[in-house]
Design a protein around this motif. Sequence first.
Motif, PDB file in Angstrom:
ATOM      1  N   PHE A 151      20.905  46.520  37.013  1.00  0.00           N
ATOM      2  CA  PHE A 151      20.646  45.697  38.116  1.00  0.00           C
ATOM      3  C   PHE A 151      19.341  45.455  38.562  1.00  0.00           C
ATOM      4  CE2 PHE A 151      21.289  42.804  41.682  1.00  0.00           C
ATOM      5  CZ  PHE A 151      22.417  42.114  41.262  1.00  0.00           C
ATOM      6  N   GLU A 152      18.522  46.809  38.837  1.00  0.00           N
ATOM      7  CA  GLU A 152      17.174  46.886  39.109  1.00  0.00           C
ATOM      8  C   GLU A 152      16.314  46.297  38.045  1.00  0.00           C
ATOM      9  OE1 GLU A 152      14.127  50.476  39.762  1.00  0.00           O
ATOM     10  OE2 GLU A 152      16.250  50.997  40.028  1.00  0.00           O
ATOM     11  N   LYS A 153      16.432  46.554  36.787  1.00  0.00           N
ATOM     12  CA  LYS A 153      15.546  45.960  35.752  1.00  0.00           C
ATOM     13  C   LYS A 153      15.765  44.397  35.557  1.00  0.00           C
ATOM     14  CE  LYS A 153      15.317  49.986  32.531  1.00  0.00           C
ATOM     15  NZ  LYS A 153      13.765  49.857  32.279  1.00  0.00           N
ATOM     16  N   LEU A 154      17.036  44.022  35.875  1.00  0.00           N
ATOM     17  CA  LEU A 154      17.088  42.376  35.905  1.00  0.00           C
ATOM     18  C   LEU A 154      17.005  41.826  37.169  1.00  0.00           C
ATOM     19  CD1 LEU A 154      20.024  42.164  33.245  1.00  0.00           C
ATOM     20  CD2 LEU A 154      17.657  41.803  32.946  1.00  0.00           C
ATOM     21  N   TYR A 196      25.238  41.293  43.227  1.00  0.00           N
ATOM     22  CA  TYR A 196      25.392  42.542  42.943  1.00  0.00           C
ATOM     23  C   TYR A 196      26.791  43.130  43.511  1.00  0.00           C
ATOM     24  CZ  TYR A 196      24.405  47.622  43.482  1.00  0.00           C
ATOM     25  OH  TYR A 196      24.733  48.916  43.337  1.00  0.00           O
ATOM     26  N   LEU A 197      27.081  43.060  44.895  1.00  0.00           N
ATOM     27  CA  LEU A 197      28.330  43.431  45.315  1.00  0.00           C
ATOM     28  C   LEU A 197      29.674  42.984  44.437  1.00  0.00           C
ATOM     29  CD1 LEU A 197      27.712  43.160  49.385  1.00  0.00           C
ATOM     30  CD2 LEU A 197      27.661  45.208  47.860  1.00  0.00           C
ATOM     31  N   LYS A 198      29.500  41.617  44.050  1.00  0.00           N
ATOM     32  CA  LYS A 198      30.610  41.347  43.353  1.00  0.00           C
ATOM     33  C   LYS A 198      30.801  42.030  42.115  1.00  0.00           C
ATOM     34  CE  LYS A 198      31.938  37.131  45.591  1.00  0.00           C
ATOM     35  NZ  LYS A 198      32.953  36.048  45.432  1.00  0.00           N
ATOM     36  N   LEU A 199      29.578  41.958  41.114  1.00  0.00           N
ATOM     37  CA  LEU A 199      29.526  42.637  39.849  1.00  0.00           C
ATOM     38  C   LEU A 199      29.855  44.030  39.937  1.00  0.00           C
ATOM     39  CD1 LEU A 199      26.333  40.797  38.289  1.00  0.00           C
ATOM     40  CD2 LEU A 199      28.874  40.815  37.680  1.00  0.00           C
ATOM     41  N   SER A 200      29.513  44.740  41.027  1.00  0.00           N
ATOM     42  CA  SER A 200      29.787  46.269  41.293  1.00  0.00           C
ATOM     43  C   SER A 200      31.177  46.496  41.298  1.00  0.00           C
ATOM     44  CB  SER A 200      29.004  46.756  42.329  1.00  0.00           C
ATOM     45  OG  SER A 200      29.352  46.436  43.697  1.00  0.00           O
TER      46      SER A 200
END
Length: 184
Positions: free
Chosen positions: A23-26, A57-61
């Motif tokens: 997520f940080e890279k994208l 991010y929260l949903k994907l996590s």
Amino acid sequence: MGDITLLIEQARDGDRAAFDRLFEKLYPELRAVAHRRLGRHAREEAVDTTALVNECYLKLSRVDGLPPVDRGHFLAYAASVMRSIIVDAARASRAERRGGGVDAIPLDTTLVDQLADPAGEILDVDAALNDLAQIDARLARVVELRYFGGLSDVEIGEALNISDRTVRRDWDKARLLLAHALRA
């Protein structure tokens, strides 16, 4: 195997640190996707670029076994998640504008009917898109990735494993079908 693909594979296996690095890279690309989508109604919508990416991010996590297999698929999947966030925000905005459960007091004016309703537009497009998916799922996916995800033709082609020319044809076809559905 590319760095992103390796991180996706590790994230799919449940490695939370790999998901965070992915997520940080994208993140810049995800912000660009969110910004392109929100650019149309940024001032009217209840969600901004940063909030949209963070909510994504929260949903994907919370997803067990991340479905995407490469960068293009991940961005397409994130765009789909962003769509659901945008639609949910539009529904909440519309409910709040309608009083959020408070007794409505009807206004006797035509001015209210002339005000822009970006939440209504998003919900109308979402409903038409769901109808389009019943007719042709790929056309609906192209619209979702372009309208809600803000992806380019090349990015959509990569995500759906079709050529960018096919994406443009599908976009033209879908626009005609959606325009007809939204006029009805």
